[in-house]
Design an enzyme around this catalytic site. Structure first.
Site, mmCIF file in Angstrom:
data_model
loop_
_atom_site.group_PDB
_atom_site.id
_atom_site.type_symbol
_atom_site.label_atom_id
_atom_site.label_comp_id
_atom_site.label_asym_id
_atom_site.label_seq_id
_atom_site.Cartn_x
_atom_site.Cartn_y
_atom_site.Cartn_z
ATOM 1 N N ASP A 147 12.088 13.233 -55.145
ATOM 2 C CA ASP A 147 11.130 14.137 -55.796
ATOM 3 C C ASP A 147 11.223 15.518 -55.168
ATOM 4 O O ASP A 147 10.922 15.689 -53.989
ATOM 5 C CB ASP A 147 9.716 13.572 -55.657
ATOM 6 C CG ASP A 147 8.678 14.406 -56.401
ATOM 7 O OD1 ASP A 147 9.083 15.234 -57.236
ATOM 8 O OD2 ASP A 147 7.486 14.230 -56.137
ATOM 9 N N ASP A 351 12.135 21.125 -61.600
ATOM 10 C CA ASP A 351 11.498 19.899 -61.153
ATOM 11 C C ASP A 351 12.294 18.677 -61.575
ATOM 12 O O ASP A 351 12.617 18.517 -62.757
ATOM 13 C CB ASP A 351 10.073 19.821 -61.714
ATOM 14 C CG ASP A 351 9.295 18.638 -61.178
ATOM 15 O OD1 ASP A 351 9.443 18.321 -59.988
ATOM 16 O OD2 ASP A 351 8.551 18.019 -61.953
#
Length: 471
Positions: A147, A351
């Protein structure tokens, strides 16, 4: 840095037909690109099928890891109907809505939000990409979510007061010769900042990371050895979670790749030079992406754009976006729509955990309308999930779609492959324009638009690169 060159990137796995080209100048850099590309519809539908082959251990050297998309993890942890392409698509979009809501809520900066627990960029169950690493001495293999919006590295640990199901046995630190607890008075504990959750009676540092939906991980901070391929990294600060709530599709924890000091990138800045490179692949049988750390992973010939630092969200990788292109046209959108505000609102984030690129509503509407105007030859379909622009491509082998481009501040232009523009919503030929309006001023470049493109992040130098390699 020298002249930053424009990038025209097309996946090698696609056959792109250039029917006409346009020559333009953006930020003083001349370039040309095709008006249209051909989307392989048949291949796109075929790739909605799950590959049920079990993943094997990575044999890559020098810290290079294979990245596995969530859909492949489902083949190991099926729970009924998730092999259905329409169900997986719907579930992925539901996760994506939660992810975006979590990010926009986190980045809205309302005064009362400050001083709360650190909130990860990952929403419960929304881990999209997974890597296989070794933990401890001797190394025990574990799947972890990667992440780019999180800093703390954590893993479920025995003894488990509360643990969710994972594919591998829960890590037992008692069996590791390299596991060492961290004292509350240590510099490492102080670096936890808002993730600090107090001391044990023995003076051990405790951590807690909360998620937007109320799930969490709690435990003790420790130093441990991690193994990636044939590379061993000692004394990495990880959270050893004894109380965890969430559903991470078999993953034992999370590898934070944010730019904060406690992320894997931040902790290894001295060894990796603050640099890493990744390539994401989600669709296609037998395909996998990659994640590599170190300055040697920085490619020659990439197109570099400066990272934009947001003091309010230092973990995220912001970039400057000045415009969007469709076909031969630059969409008439003010550059101010994508700018980062003085209060830390707005801006454009890269992202890995968000699937679909989000744009402020006004920008999205203009962008979508420009795309629709150049696809009048394609039969339309009803909206699907979060997508308001879909097409019925049942019976087509391939179709012509207009080129979509991101115009970055400083001159570089990223031209997307056709498969990153229209994506299958089912296995019967419904394809949708893979963009959506943002509920806020924040723009997010999602992993669908990043797929197949080598992304390099040079945190130390403050640049993010695209290409030149593909996967």
């Amino acid at each position: 840095m020298g002249m930053i060159l424009m990038l025209l990137l097309f996946l090698q796995s696609l056959t792109t037909s250039i029917e006409s080209t346009t020559a333009k100048t953006h930020r003083g850099v001349s370039f040309s690109y095709p008006h249209f590309q051909h989307l392989d519809v048949k291949q796109g539908i075929e790739e909605t099928k799950l590959n049920l082959t079990r993943e094997t251990e990575s044999k890559e050297q020098n810290g290079k890891l294979r990245l596995v998309h969530r859909d492949k993890m489902i083949s190991l942890h099926d729970s009924g109907g998730r092999h259905d392409p329409g169900r997986r698509f719907s579930d992925r979009m539901k996760r994506d809505v939660k992810r975006v809501a979590s990010l926009t809520g986190r980045l809205s900066y309302e005064a009362e939000a400050f001083g709360s627990d650190v909130v990860s960029g990952m929403e419960e169950g929304s881990g999209e990409y997974f890597a296989r690493i070794g933990v401890g001495s001797p190394p025990i293999s574990q799947y972890v979510v990667i992440d780019s919006g999180s800093d703390v590295i954590w893993l479920q640990c025995q003894p488990c007061d509360q643990c969710y199901h994972q594919s591998d046995p829960v890590f037992n630190p008692a069996n590791s010769a390299s596991f060492a607890g961290v004292s509350c008075s240590s510099v490492t504990c102080n670096r936890l900042e808002n993730a600090y959750a107090g001391c044990s009676q023995e003076g051990r540092c405790h951590y807690q990371v909360s998620y937007g939906d109320g799930s969490y991980t709690k435990g003790t901070l420790a130093l441990e050895t991690l193994t990636m391929g044939r590379t061993t990294i000692q004394n990495v600060a990880i959270g050893c979670g004894h109380k965890n709530q969430g559903m991470f599709v078999g993953a034992g924890g999370l590898l934070g790749l944010g730019s904060g000091s406690m992320s894997f990138v931040g902790q290894l800045a001295g060894q990796t030079g603050g640099a890493f490179s990744y390539c994401l692949v989600s669709r296609g049988t037998g395909s996998s992406g990659s994640l590599e750390f170190g300055r040697e992973s920085m490619p020659v010939g990439a197109s570099w754009v400066p990272l934009v630092h947001n003091l309010r969200a230092p973990s995220f990788y912001y970039v400057g976006l000045s415009g969007l292109g469709v076909g031969a046209l630059q969409v008439p959108i003010s550059e101010d729509v994508f700018s980062l505000g003085e209060q830390g609102d707005g801006g454009v984030v890269m992202d890995t955990g968000t699937a679909v690129t989000r744009l402020p509503t006004a920008a999205y509407n203009a962008f979508r309308d420009a795309f629709i105007a150049q696809t009048t030859n394609l039969p339309r379909a009803s909206r699907a999930s979060i997508f308001d622009t879909c097409y019925n491509l049942n019976g087509f082998l391939s179709v012509r779609v207009p080129t979509v481009s991101f115009y970055f501040t400083g001159g570089p232009i990223l031209t997307l492959p056709a498969r990153n523009i229209l994506i299958p919503a089912d296995n019967i030929g419904t394809f949708c324009f893979a963009f959506a309006p943002s509920p806020s001023k924040l723009s997010i470049i999602g992993n669908i638009q990043q797929e197949g493109i080598q992304i390099s992040v040079d945190v130390a130098s403050g640049f993010l690169g695209f290409g030149p390699n593909v996967c």
